[in-house]
Design a protein around this motif. Structure first.
Motif, PDB file in Angstrom:
ATOM      1  N   TRP A 235       0.829  -1.216   0.000  1.00 45.43           N
ATOM      2  CA  TRP A 235       0.000   0.000   0.000  1.00 45.43           C
ATOM      3  C   TRP A 235       0.857   1.258   0.000  1.00 45.43           C
ATOM      4  O   TRP A 235       0.588   2.215  -0.725  1.00 45.43           O
ATOM      5  CB  TRP A 235      -0.920  -0.036   1.201  1.00 45.43           C
ATOM      6  N   THR A 236       1.913   1.242   0.826  1.00 39.89           N
ATOM      7  CA  THR A 236       2.829   2.386   0.867  1.00 39.89           C
ATOM      8  C   THR A 236       3.551   2.548  -0.466  1.00 39.89           C
ATOM      9  O   THR A 236       3.732   3.670  -0.956  1.00 39.89           O
ATOM     10  CB  THR A 236       3.840   2.203   2.008  1.00 39.89           C
TER      11      THR A 236
ATOM     12  N   PHE B 139       2.441   1.758  -3.354  1.00 41.29           N
ATOM     13  CA  PHE B 139       1.518   2.285  -4.361  1.00 41.29           C
ATOM     14  C   PHE B 139       1.366   3.797  -4.227  1.00 41.29           C
ATOM     15  O   PHE B 139       1.445   4.529  -5.222  1.00 41.29           O
ATOM     16  CB  PHE B 139       0.163   1.596  -4.234  1.00 41.29           C
ATOM     17  N   TRP B 140       1.137   4.289  -3.012  1.00 39.11           N
ATOM     18  CA  TRP B 140       0.863   5.706  -2.811  1.00 39.11           C
ATOM     19  C   TRP B 140       2.112   6.577  -2.878  1.00 39.11           C
ATOM     20  O   TRP B 140       2.027   7.745  -3.255  1.00 39.11           O
ATOM     21  CB  TRP B 140       0.155   5.932  -1.481  1.00 39.11           C
ATOM     22  N   ARG B 141       3.275   6.030  -2.485  1.00 42.45           N
ATOM     23  CA  ARG B 141       4.493   6.840  -2.445  1.00 42.45           C
ATOM     24  C   ARG B 141       5.342   6.709  -3.720  1.00 42.45           C
ATOM     25  O   ARG B 141       6.135   7.609  -4.015  1.00 42.45           O
ATOM     26  CB  ARG B 141       5.342   6.444  -1.227  1.00 42.45           C
TER      27      ARG B 141
ATOM     28  N   THR C 154       4.321   4.273  -6.911  1.00 47.46           N
ATOM     29  CA  THR C 154       3.606   3.953  -8.152  1.00 47.46           C
ATOM     30  C   THR C 154       2.691   5.088  -8.599  1.00 47.46           C
ATOM     31  O   THR C 154       2.792   5.581  -9.732  1.00 47.46           O
ATOM     32  CB  THR C 154       2.796   2.664  -7.968  1.00 47.46           C
ATOM     33  N   ALA C 155       1.756   5.496  -7.727  1.00 47.18           N
ATOM     34  CA  ALA C 155       0.761   6.502  -8.113  1.00 47.18           C
ATOM     35  C   ALA C 155       1.387   7.823  -8.548  1.00 47.18           C
ATOM     36  O   ALA C 155       1.037   8.365  -9.606  1.00 47.18           O
ATOM     37  CB  ALA C 155      -0.231   6.714  -6.972  1.00 47.18           C
TER      38      ALA C 155
END
Length: 540
Positions: free
Chosen positions: A438-439, A441-443, A445-446
């Protein structure tokens, strides 16, 4: 200092430059200007034909286009030979339609006001009743390269009147011909009349014959002028309207006078008792009337504002939903330990591979309230059969479901490519510090996906803002708003609403539809510029 190297041509180049031109080169040089002259004559002939057809503005535009082409390829710089096709294409296919649509938005152009004032006046003056008692049969006879029209007594082949020799050319204006009495001393014939043309040859001249107005020398009043009534008959007519010196029309039946009304676009009676109008109307400039109608007419403004808000929400929700699902699937399929990734990717890409209109029609059957598979499943599980096409909220939800289904594969493929460009070192470094998926993805990938994806999301928003095909095939804008001045649908977006106004339910109000289309253009352009500016600030 060393002397600069000589710039003189090499002996080989000097020898090549002195060779005489080849036969092909000399032939092309000799044919260049005759070919240019032939093209120029062809272009001028086309411009003249357009002008002769009464289209002055179109002729001027064609002349400007051809003139620009000849200047670009004969006199301008070399670069313009490559630039001109693109510039001309933008002017013809982008700028001109936009300006023409905007111009229509300032008129009352509609199914009731299709013609110009001149054509409406000509149409009204052409309305008449045939005076059957004065009708006469006719035959057409060759007279060298020209022809003669012979009028016969009704029911006989005895000539009564003969025309002078006529060329029988097609003209835009009526041609008045004074007939000659068919008495032997008045027949100025160099030779005897040839046999009458058969019907097959007569048909070939019907357009020219229809423009003839035959004037009889021994009659007076309306019966002295005969008009074409068919392939075998000329006869006098009684016109419904008579043009007056001031441009008004006088109705022969009751003496009522009708004058052109520049505000309404009709010929309107001048008696002051109700203001009778004559159909059809004609096109006139109405200024900002169509735009003020959108803003200040309460009966029109209500549905229009609702449709505009739904259009924006529809576009935003579609882009957001497709982006979320597409990005999630792309990240999931990027997991190397997932078995069968290729098969999953192929199956998930199928909605994009199938033509959109086919998918829409399939979903229309799936969402059918009585026979659709979706309601069959919902009825079996929960005992409900939603009215997807009758309930406004459910119809909008259905549109979003179908549109997201059609759009997510595109985002998924884009994100899959962008994920391959992210360095693996970043994920390895995050794993060292103990960061989870999750980290990551947000830090990582996104942020790295969103920046290059933003322009494509803006274009997807603009596309869905004008997604006419989905609305037309799935709901056709239904269910409709109740008690509205113009028919409007709860699921209509601006472009489908404009289509209904222009071509379906509202008397083909092209002026109002053009005004809405112009507004749509500026709205999409403004929102796109705003999104680009916000994206630029976010990246700075």
């Amino acid at each position: 200092m060393n002397a600069s190297p000589s710039l003189a041509p090499s002996p080989l180049a000097a020898a090549y430059s002195t060779l005489p031109p080849s036969l092909g080169s000399r032939l092309l040089a000799a044919l260049r200007w005759p070919a240019v002259a032939a093209l120029a004559l062809g272009a001028l002939y086309l411009v003249f034909s357009i002008y002769a057809a009464g289209q002055t503005a179109w002729a001027a535009g064609a002349l400007a286009l051809f003139g620009g082409a000849f200047y670009a390829y004969l006199r301008a710089g070399f670069a313009w030979r490559y630039l001109f096709p693109g510039v001309a294409g933008m002017a013809v296919f982008i700028a001109f339609p936009l300006l023409y649509t905007a111009q229509i938005g300032f008129t009352n152009y509609s199914s009731a006001h299709l013609l110009s004032q001149e054509r409406v006046r000509a149409y009204l003056l052409d309305q008449h009743d045939v005076i059957e008692a004065g009708a006469m049969g006719f035959s057409l006879h060759a007279d060298g390269p020209e022809f003669r029209v012979v009028l016969n007594e009704a029911g006989t082949a005895q000539p009564r009147y003969v025309s002078p020799p006529l060329a029988l050319k097609k003209t835009r204006e009526p041609l008045k011909v004074t007939m000659l009495a068919a008495r032997e001393e008045h027949l100025p014939l160099q030779s005897a009349l040839q046999p009458a043309l058969p019907l097959r040859e007569l048909v070939q001249h019907r357009e020219a014959l229809a423009q003839l107005q035959l004037l009889l020398p021994d009659r007076s009043g309306p019966e002295a002028q005969l008009r074409y009534l068919g392939l075998r008959e000329y006869g006098p007519v009684s016109p419904h309207y008579v043009e007056q010196p001031d441009g008004s029309l006088l109705r022969a039946a009751d003496g009522q006078r009708f004058a052109p009304d520049g505000k309404l676009g009709y010929y309107r009676s001048q008696d002051g008792a109700g203001g009778e109008i004559l159909q059809p109307g004609y096109k006139v400039l109405v200024g900002l009337q169509n735009y003020s109608r959108m803003l200040f007419d309460a009966e029109f403004r209500g549905p229009f504002v609702s449709i505009f808000i739904w259009t924006v929400l529809f576009s935003l929700a579609t882009v957001a939903g497709a982006t979320f699902i597409g990005m999630f699937l792309a990240v999931l399929l990027n997991w190397e330990d997932l078995k069968g990734r290729t098969a999953y990717r192929t199956l998930l890409f199928l909605p994009y591979a199938v033509p959109g209109f086919i998918s829409i029609l399939v979903f229309k059957g799936l969402f059918n309230q009585n026979f659709g598979e979706i309601n069959a499943i919902l009825d079996a599980l929960f005992g409900v059969k939603p009215a997807w096409f009758a309930d406004p909220l459910l119809a909008k939800v259905m549109l979003l479901i179908v549109n997201i289904w059609l759009g997510y594969p595109y985002i998924m493929i884009l994100c899959s490519g962008l994920l391959k460009a992210i360095p693996a070192d970043l994920y390895e470094a995050s794993a060292i510090v103990g960061a989870g998926p999750w980290t990551n993805f947000w830090r990582i990938t996104a942020p790295l996906i969103v920046k290059p994806l933003s322009p494509l999301l803006i274009s997807a928003f603009a596309f869905n803002f004008n997604n006419f095909v989905l609305i037309a095939l799935l709901t056709d804008g239904r269910p409709d708003f109740l008690s509205t001045k113009l028919p409007a649908g709860q699921t209509d977006i601006l472009v489908s609403y404009t289509y209904r106004i222009a071509f379906r339910d509202s008397g083909s109000d092209f002026g109002l539809a053009a005004a809405i289309s112009t507004l749509i253009f500026f709205l999409v352009a403004a929102m796109s510029l705003l999104n680009l500016r916000l994206m630029r600030k976010a990246q700075s």
